[in-house]
Design a protein around this motif. Structure first.
Motif, PDB file in Angstrom:
ATOM      1  N   UNK A 107      -1.250   2.711  -9.354  1.00 25.25           N
ATOM      2  CA  UNK A 107      -2.270   3.525  -8.686  1.00 25.25           C
ATOM      3  C   UNK A 107      -2.076   3.371  -7.179  1.00 25.25           C
ATOM      4  N   UNK A 108      -2.394   4.434  -6.473  1.00 21.57           N
ATOM      5  CA  UNK A 108      -2.308   4.457  -5.015  1.00 21.57           C
ATOM      6  C   UNK A 108      -3.736   4.549  -4.481  1.00 21.57           C
TER       7      UNK A 108
ATOM      8  N   UNK B  69       0.634  -4.590  -3.163  1.00 22.09           N
ATOM      9  CA  UNK B  69       1.243  -4.280  -1.871  1.00 22.09           C
ATOM     10  C   UNK B  69       0.236  -3.531  -1.019  1.00 22.09           C
ATOM     11  N   UNK B  70       0.120  -3.962   0.222  1.00 22.11           N
ATOM     12  CA  UNK B  70      -0.602  -3.202   1.235  1.00 22.11           C
ATOM     13  C   UNK B  70       0.425  -2.482   2.096  1.00 22.11           C
ATOM     14  N   UNK B  71       0.119  -1.255   2.462  1.00 18.31           N
ATOM     15  CA  UNK B  71       0.951  -0.504   3.390  1.00 18.31           C
ATOM     16  C   UNK B  71       0.117  -0.310   4.657  1.00 18.31           C
ATOM     17  N   UNK B  72       0.475  -1.042   5.691  1.00 22.05           N
ATOM     18  CA  UNK B  72      -0.232  -1.014   6.969  1.00 22.05           C
ATOM     19  C   UNK B  72       0.322   0.125   7.813  1.00 22.05           C
ATOM     20  N   UNK B  73      -0.540   1.072   8.152  1.00 23.28           N
ATOM     21  CA  UNK B  73      -0.115   2.261   8.890  1.00 23.28           C
ATOM     22  C   UNK B  73      -0.346   2.073  10.386  1.00 23.28           C
TER      23      UNK B  73
ATOM     24  N   UNK C 117       1.952  11.888  -5.301  1.00 23.93           N
ATOM     25  CA  UNK C 117       2.797  12.986  -5.796  1.00 23.93           C
ATOM     26  C   UNK C 117       4.172  12.468  -6.194  1.00 23.93           C
ATOM     27  N   UNK C 118       4.768  11.633  -5.346  1.00 24.73           N
ATOM     28  CA  UNK C 118       6.109  11.113  -5.601  1.00 24.73           C
ATOM     29  C   UNK C 118       6.186  10.362  -6.929  1.00 24.73           C
ATOM     30  N   UNK C 119       5.185   9.548  -7.198  1.00 32.60           N
ATOM     31  CA  UNK C 119       5.197   8.720  -8.411  1.00 32.60           C
ATOM     32  C   UNK C 119       4.381   9.325  -9.556  1.00 32.60           C
ATOM     33  N   UNK C 120       3.799  10.492  -9.315  1.00 35.84           N
ATOM     34  CA  UNK C 120       2.893  11.083 -10.305  1.00 35.84           C
ATOM     35  C   UNK C 120       1.875  10.027 -10.759  1.00 35.84           C
ATOM     36  N   UNK C 121       1.298   9.362  -9.762  1.00 37.40           N
ATOM     37  CA  UNK C 121       0.368   8.255 -10.000  1.00 37.40           C
ATOM     38  C   UNK C 121      -1.037   8.656  -9.572  1.00 37.40           C
ATOM     39  N   UNK C 122      -2.044   8.104 -10.224  1.00 35.66           N
ATOM     40  CA  UNK C 122      -3.416   8.383  -9.812  1.00 35.66           C
ATOM     41  C   UNK C 122      -3.647   7.982  -8.347  1.00 35.66           C
ATOM     42  N   UNK C 123      -4.340   8.847  -7.634  1.00 35.32           N
ATOM     43  CA  UNK C 123      -4.716   8.595  -6.249  1.00 35.32           C
ATOM     44  C   UNK C 123      -6.198   8.254  -6.201  1.00 35.32           C
ATOM     45  N   UNK C 124      -6.512   7.125  -5.589  1.00 34.71           N
ATOM     46  CA  UNK C 124      -7.899   6.725  -5.389  1.00 34.71           C
ATOM     47  C   UNK C 124      -8.272   7.129  -3.969  1.00 34.71           C
ATOM     48  N   UNK C 125      -9.105   8.161  -3.817  1.00 33.31           N
ATOM     49  CA  UNK C 125      -9.444   8.632  -2.472  1.00 33.31           C
ATOM     50  C   UNK C 125     -10.408   7.681  -1.771  1.00 33.31           C
TER      51      UNK C 125
ATOM     52  N   UNK D  39      -1.114  -2.056  -8.107  1.00 30.54           N
ATOM     53  CA  UNK D  39      -2.060  -1.475  -7.151  1.00 30.54           C
ATOM     54  C   UNK D  39      -1.439  -1.525  -5.756  1.00 30.54           C
ATOM     55  N   UNK D  40      -1.312  -0.341  -5.160  1.00 28.19           N
ATOM     56  CA  UNK D  40      -0.815  -0.220  -3.795  1.00 28.19           C
ATOM     57  C   UNK D  40      -1.964   0.327  -2.955  1.00 28.19           C
ATOM     58  N   UNK D  41      -2.213  -0.310  -1.813  1.00 29.66           N
ATOM     59  CA  UNK D  41      -3.327   0.085  -0.966  1.00 29.66           C
ATOM     60  C   UNK D  41      -2.847   0.431   0.436  1.00 29.66           C
ATOM     61  N   UNK D  42      -3.239   1.612   0.911  1.00 33.11           N
ATOM     62  CA  UNK D  42      -2.989   2.006   2.285  1.00 33.11           C
ATOM     63  C   UNK D  42      -4.045   1.340   3.152  1.00 33.11           C
ATOM     64  N   UNK D  43      -3.648   0.847   4.317  1.00 33.31           N
ATOM     65  CA  UNK D  43      -4.522  -0.005   5.113  1.00 33.31           C
ATOM     66  C   UNK D  43      -4.242   0.245   6.581  1.00 33.31           C
TER      67      UNK D  43
END
Length: 186
Positions: A87-88, A123-127, A34-42, A14-18
């Motif tokens: 999942x993203x 992993x969290x990806x802090x923007x 798209x890059x990983x052809x992985x499910x996107x959780x909106x 599980x990768x989370x944008x934050x």
């Protein structure tokens, strides 16, 4: 209610944008999906709050926080059932907690606080807020972007969450994010 806010058990990463509003989370989450052809959780809150605004002329109220959290976890758990790889997540309950505390003088529902800390991500990806501000019906704090970014970063640090920070244009952010995700996948 607690069960509705809990992550289901899954072998997927599980990768989370934050990060704060208008900091590029949705754009980067779509690119990663798209890059990983992985499910996107909106982001469930966006649709929920847009509908609230359009139908009732109302903004987010404290009573909306648990329904938003339940909707977010339903989407995430459906995605986690669909794969055992990756999942993203465009957001999570910890984000909802940060917004609640920022907008309601440090207050968040106890159940939301509990479950936001119980649910975990690989992993969290802090923007960072170096993206252009994009106004819409729901965004309202362009002058407080750095302050909001600080709230999000502090939440990750305080709760000892594994994260990386991304800055720059979309390609630069994607390169940093994929490098880190690849390390987890391998």
């Amino acid at each position: 209610m607690e069960e509705e806010l809990r992550q289901i058990k899954s072998d997927c990463i599980r990768v989370c944008l934050f990060g704060p509003e208008s900091s590029g989370k949705s754009t980067l989450s779509r690119k990663l999906s798209e890059h990983y052809n992985a499910p996107l959780v909106p982001e469930f809150a966006r649709e929920y709050l847009q509908e609230l605004w359009e139908n009732k002329g109302k903004i987010c109220r404290p009573k909306d926080l648990i329904p938003i959290a339940v909707g977010q976890m339903k989407l995430e758990n459906e995605a986690a059932k669909s794969t055992d790889r990756l999942i993203i997540c465009d957001t999570d309950l910890l984000s909802t907690k940060v917004y609640s505390e920022a907008y309601y003088d440090g207050w968040a529902p106890e159940l939301l606080k509990k479950m936001a800390l119980e649910n975990t991500y690989d992993l969290y990806i802090l923007t960072y807020v170096d993206t252009p501000w994009e106004a819409d019906d729901l965004r309202d704090r362009p002058e407080r972007r750095e302050e909001m970014f600080g709230y999000f970063k502090n939440e990750l640090d305080t709760n000892d969450r594994k994260y990386i920070q991304v800055e720059g244009n979309v390609d630069q952010r994607l390169e940093i994010a994929t490098k880190n995700i690849n390390e987890i996948l391998n």
